[in-house]
Design a protein around this motif. Structure first.
Motif, PDB file in Angstrom:
ATOM      1  N   PRO A  82       0.747  -1.031  -0.024  1.00 15.07           N
ATOM      2  CA  PRO A  82      -0.034   0.037  -0.047  1.00 15.07           C
ATOM      3  C   PRO A  82       0.909   1.288   0.199  1.00 15.07           C
ATOM      4  O   PRO A  82       0.388   2.235  -0.409  1.00 15.07           O
ATOM      5  CB  PRO A  82      -0.978  -0.232   1.272  1.00 15.07           C
ATOM      6  CG  PRO A  82      -0.990  -1.583   1.654  1.00 15.07           C
ATOM      7  CD  PRO A  82       0.460  -2.122   1.412  1.00 15.07           C
ATOM      8  N   ALA A  83       1.982   1.216   0.447  1.00 18.49           N
ATOM      9  CA  ALA A  83       2.909   2.412   0.425  1.00 18.49           C
ATOM     10  C   ALA A  83       4.222   1.924   0.203  1.00 18.49           C
ATOM     11  O   ALA A  83       4.678   0.824   0.685  1.00 18.49           O
ATOM     12  CB  ALA A  83       2.999   2.941   1.687  1.00 18.49           C
ATOM     13  N   LEU A  84       5.202   2.870  -0.580  1.00 21.83           N
ATOM     14  CA  LEU A  84       6.730   2.597  -0.855  1.00 21.83           C
ATOM     15  C   LEU A  84       7.329   3.695  -0.561  1.00 21.83           C
ATOM     16  O   LEU A  84       6.954   5.018  -0.552  1.00 21.83           O
ATOM     17  CB  LEU A  84       6.675   2.287  -2.312  1.00 21.83           C
ATOM     18  CG  LEU A  84       5.960   0.992  -3.076  1.00 21.83           C
ATOM     19  CD1 LEU A  84       4.384   1.449  -3.466  1.00 21.83           C
ATOM     20  CD2 LEU A  84       6.716   0.590  -4.285  1.00 21.83           C
ATOM     21  N   ASP A  85       8.660   3.518   0.013  1.00 23.23           N
ATOM     22  CA  ASP A  85       9.634   4.569   0.600  1.00 23.23           C
ATOM     23  C   ASP A  85      10.479   4.996  -0.469  1.00 23.23           C
ATOM     24  O   ASP A  85      11.356   3.841  -1.105  1.00 23.23           O
ATOM     25  CB  ASP A  85      10.114   3.870   1.781  1.00 23.23           C
ATOM     26  CG  ASP A  85       9.088   3.681   3.066  1.00 23.23           C
ATOM     27  OD1 ASP A  85       8.226   4.297   2.797  1.00 23.23           O
ATOM     28  OD2 ASP A  85       9.366   2.907   4.024  1.00 23.23           O
ATOM     29  N   PHE A  86      10.882   6.179  -0.516  1.00 21.09           N
ATOM     30  CA  PHE A  86      12.046   6.610  -1.559  1.00 21.09           C
ATOM     31  C   PHE A  86      12.795   7.365  -0.597  1.00 21.09           C
ATOM     32  O   PHE A  86      12.260   7.980   0.320  1.00 21.09           O
ATOM     33  CB  PHE A  86      11.486   7.177  -2.724  1.00 21.09           C
ATOM     34  CG  PHE A  86      10.495   6.535  -3.459  1.00 21.09           C
ATOM     35  CD1 PHE A  86      11.243   5.580  -4.420  1.00 21.09           C
ATOM     36  CD2 PHE A  86       9.110   6.366  -3.183  1.00 21.09           C
ATOM     37  CE1 PHE A  86      10.399   4.688  -5.194  1.00 21.09           C
ATOM     38  CE2 PHE A  86       8.369   5.520  -4.046  1.00 21.09           C
ATOM     39  CZ  PHE A  86       8.902   4.656  -5.027  1.00 21.09           C
ATOM     40  N   HIS A  87      14.165   7.676  -0.911  1.00 22.75           N
ATOM     41  CA  HIS A  87      14.952   8.536  -0.103  1.00 22.75           C
ATOM     42  C   HIS A  87      15.597   9.400  -0.864  1.00 22.75           C
ATOM     43  O   HIS A  87      16.056   9.186  -2.071  1.00 22.75           O
ATOM     44  CB  HIS A  87      16.213   7.448   0.597  1.00 22.75           C
ATOM     45  CG  HIS A  87      15.285   6.475   1.358  1.00 22.75           C
ATOM     46  ND1 HIS A  87      14.735   5.178   1.061  1.00 22.75           N
ATOM     47  CD2 HIS A  87      15.396   6.450   2.761  1.00 22.75           C
ATOM     48  CE1 HIS A  87      14.537   4.673   2.093  1.00 22.75           C
ATOM     49  NE2 HIS A  87      15.103   5.231   3.280  1.00 22.75           N
ATOM     50  N   THR A  88      15.862  10.460  -0.343  1.00 14.94           N
ATOM     51  CA  THR A  88      16.518  11.833  -0.953  1.00 14.94           C
ATOM     52  C   THR A  88      18.055  11.105  -0.921  1.00 14.94           C
ATOM     53  O   THR A  88      18.494  10.391  -0.042  1.00 14.94           O
ATOM     54  CB  THR A  88      16.421  13.129  -0.279  1.00 14.94           C
ATOM     55  OG1 THR A  88      16.783  12.671   1.312  1.00 14.94           O
ATOM     56  CG2 THR A  88      14.983  13.544  -0.160  1.00 14.94           C
ATOM     57  N   SER A  89      19.005  11.840  -1.582  1.00 16.91           N
ATOM     58  CA  SER A  89      20.305  11.620  -1.586  1.00 16.91           C
ATOM     59  C   SER A  89      21.057  11.878  -0.501  1.00 16.91           C
ATOM     60  O   SER A  89      22.170  11.024  -0.389  1.00 16.91           O
ATOM     61  CB  SER A  89      20.801  12.415  -2.856  1.00 16.91           C
ATOM     62  OG  SER A  89      21.040  13.759  -2.491  1.00 16.91           O
ATOM     63  N   GLY A  90      20.720  12.564   0.409  1.00 13.07           N
ATOM     64  CA  GLY A  90      21.566  12.923   1.692  1.00 13.07           C
ATOM     65  C   GLY A  90      22.662  13.892   1.573  1.00 13.07           C
ATOM     66  O   GLY A  90      23.354  13.903   2.252  1.00 13.07           O
ATOM     67  N   THR A  91      22.754  14.516   0.263  1.00 17.30           N
ATOM     68  CA  THR A  91      23.909  15.297  -0.057  1.00 17.30           C
ATOM     69  C   THR A  91      23.612  16.793   0.602  1.00 17.30           C
ATOM     70  O   THR A  91      24.702  17.312   0.614  1.00 17.30           O
ATOM     71  CB  THR A  91      24.187  15.636  -1.557  1.00 17.30           C
ATOM     72  OG1 THR A  91      22.702  16.122  -1.862  1.00 17.30           O
ATOM     73  CG2 THR A  91      24.639  14.151  -2.002  1.00 17.30           C
ATOM     74  N   THR A  92      22.572  17.039   1.315  1.00 19.39           N
ATOM     75  CA  THR A  92      22.372  18.297   1.787  1.00 19.39           C
ATOM     76  C   THR A  92      21.859  18.243   3.259  1.00 19.39           C
ATOM     77  O   THR A  92      21.380  18.994   3.942  1.00 19.39           O
ATOM     78  CB  THR A  92      21.248  19.151   0.959  1.00 19.39           C
ATOM     79  OG1 THR A  92      19.916  18.564   1.218  1.00 19.39           O
ATOM     80  CG2 THR A  92      21.696  19.422  -0.252  1.00 19.39           C
ATOM     81  N   GLY A  93      22.157  16.957   3.765  1.00 18.65           N
ATOM     82  CA  GLY A  93      21.866  16.651   5.075  1.00 18.65           C
ATOM     83  C   GLY A  93      21.742  15.236   5.242  1.00 18.65           C
ATOM     84  O   GLY A  93      22.038  14.669   4.146  1.00 18.65           O
TER      85      GLY A  93
END
Length: 410
Positions: free
Chosen positions: A47-58
């Motif tokens: 029902p839900a899927l997780d995606f991640h930011t790159s982490g280059t600005t924190g």
């Protein structure tokens, strides 16, 4: 490089983050599914899927999109391609990122078309059919496609869908080399947090962006923004390529306009905004982008606030990078400035002022920073006499390169 065939059930069950779905080529025949694709997606994806930011600005942040949000947005992206009547899809976008999950996994399902996934710059192109194709592109795709012009020439029509960064200058070269009427390019403007915000059909006149139907502008009390808050340069002797216009040289927009010009932070409302795990979905989101509205449903992108650039889909904070560089380069001043890049869409270059009484050349600066774990290495290094700065300390003007620097290695 062959494209082993996976069934639609197998690719969905593996999920967008699976290494086998991201790191190896494959083929999925959605045209042979034999059942409703939407029902299969609802039955197979969580029902839900997780995606991640790159982490280059924190720290890298996790953002959750519902299955229904993704399926809805995939339909909107498919609608951008449908007028081109594609018969097959080639995708370069890794599914671990939200754009790839949408355009590589779900758009072909929405269109009911076979999709070939190619994760690497080098490798074989799909075989026939030779008719009309859709291509899901990332910045480096255009350079890869220029190496395969005979494959392009054998197709009746190629419709490209592009996102993750500003269009690289090689895109214009590719469109030209492909021949009149052979290729169209549609761009999507968005982020991990928002999904798609707007789209446009690219043209050499840098057309404005149109909001997707379920997105609206939100007035922000902080819209009175100092345009000098973007890193940039403005000098008749040092005009750079900057994000915003494909391959065209311009002074940095933030430093070539009056502060009264109506550039505002892009703040939007949409039912497709993501949620942090355990929290309610966002109501609105203020992006890192500055835009110039054109009426109530269109805008022109004019820059990024806070000194951010996006290189191969990764956000890089120029201020944080400058602080890291100051720790390893003995200098009187330095600045990282954004530039357009033919391969990655955007990149950055480093300007360094030698210390009083000292000497630096580009080769020496390169040697100093090469062994350090930086988020990204500058595309080029320049040794200059002085970096003029605004009262708030932001770079405004780059003095000419020092004669002693001429001919040094970059």
């Amino acid at each position: 490089m062959s494209h082993p065939e996976l069934t639609p059930q197998e690719v969905l069950a593996a999920g967008p983050a699976a290494p086998g779905v991201n790191e190896r080529p494959w083929l999925v025949r959605w045209d042979l599914l034999g059942e409703d694709a939407g029902e299969l997606v609802r039955r197979t994806l969580p029902p839900a899927l997780d995606f991640h930011t790159s982490g280059t600005t924190g720290p890298s942040e996790c953002w959750r999109r519902t299955r229904d949000q993704l399926w809805e947005e995939a339909g909107m992206l498919a609608a951008l391609l449908r007028p081109e009547r594609p018969e097959a899809v080639l995708s370069f976008a890794p599914p671990r990122h939200v754009y790839g999950a949408l355009a590589t996994l779900l758009v072909p399902a929405r269109l009911g078309l076979p999709v070939w996934y190619r994760p690497h710059f080098f490798g074989a192109m799909p075989p026939s059919p030779t008719g009309r194709w859709a291509v899901v592109a990332v910045p480096w795709s255009f350079s890869a496609l220029r190496r395969k012009l005979p494959w392009i020439a054998a197709r009746e029509r190629v419709a490209l869908l592009h996102s993750t960064a500003m269009l690289p200058s090689t895109a214009q070269d590719f469109v030209r080399d492909a021949g009149p009427g052979r290729v169209s390019v549609r761009e999507v403007f968005g982020s991990t947090e928002t999904g798609g915000i707007a789209w446009r059909e690219w043209g050499p006149d840098d057309p404005p962006w149109d909001l997707f139907d379920d997105v609206e502008f939100v007035a922000d009390a902080r819209d009175a923004h100092d345009a000098h808050g973007i890193h940039g340069i403005h000098d008749a002797s040092d005009v750079r390529h900057v994000p915003g216009t494909l391959g065209a040289p311009h002074p940095h927009p933030a430093l070539d306009r009056a502060d009264t010009d109506p550039d505002v932070p892009l703040t939007v409302r949409s039912p497709r905004l993501a949620a942090r795990p355990g929290l309610a979905p966002l109501d609105t989101w203020r992006t890192d982008d500055l835009v110039r509205p054109c009426g109530t449903r269109r805008f022109r992108f004019t820059g990024r606030r806070g000194g951010l650039v996006k290189i191969n889909g990764r956000r890089v904070d120029l201020g944080a990078l400058e602080r890291a560089l100051r720790a390893v380069v003995d200098c009187a001043d330095l600045a990282c400035l954004p530039v357009a890049d033919e391969l990655s869409g955007e990149h950055l270059e480093l300007y360094v002022v030698p210390p009083p009484g000292g000497r630096l050349d580009r080769a020496r600066v390169r040697a100093l920073i090469a062994g350090h774990d930086l988020t990204v290495q500058p595309r080029q290094v320049h040794v200059v006499d002085r970096i003029d700065r605004s009262p708030t300390g932001l770079p405004r003007r780059i003095r000419p390169t020092r004669p002693a620097d001429a001919g040094a290695a970059t």
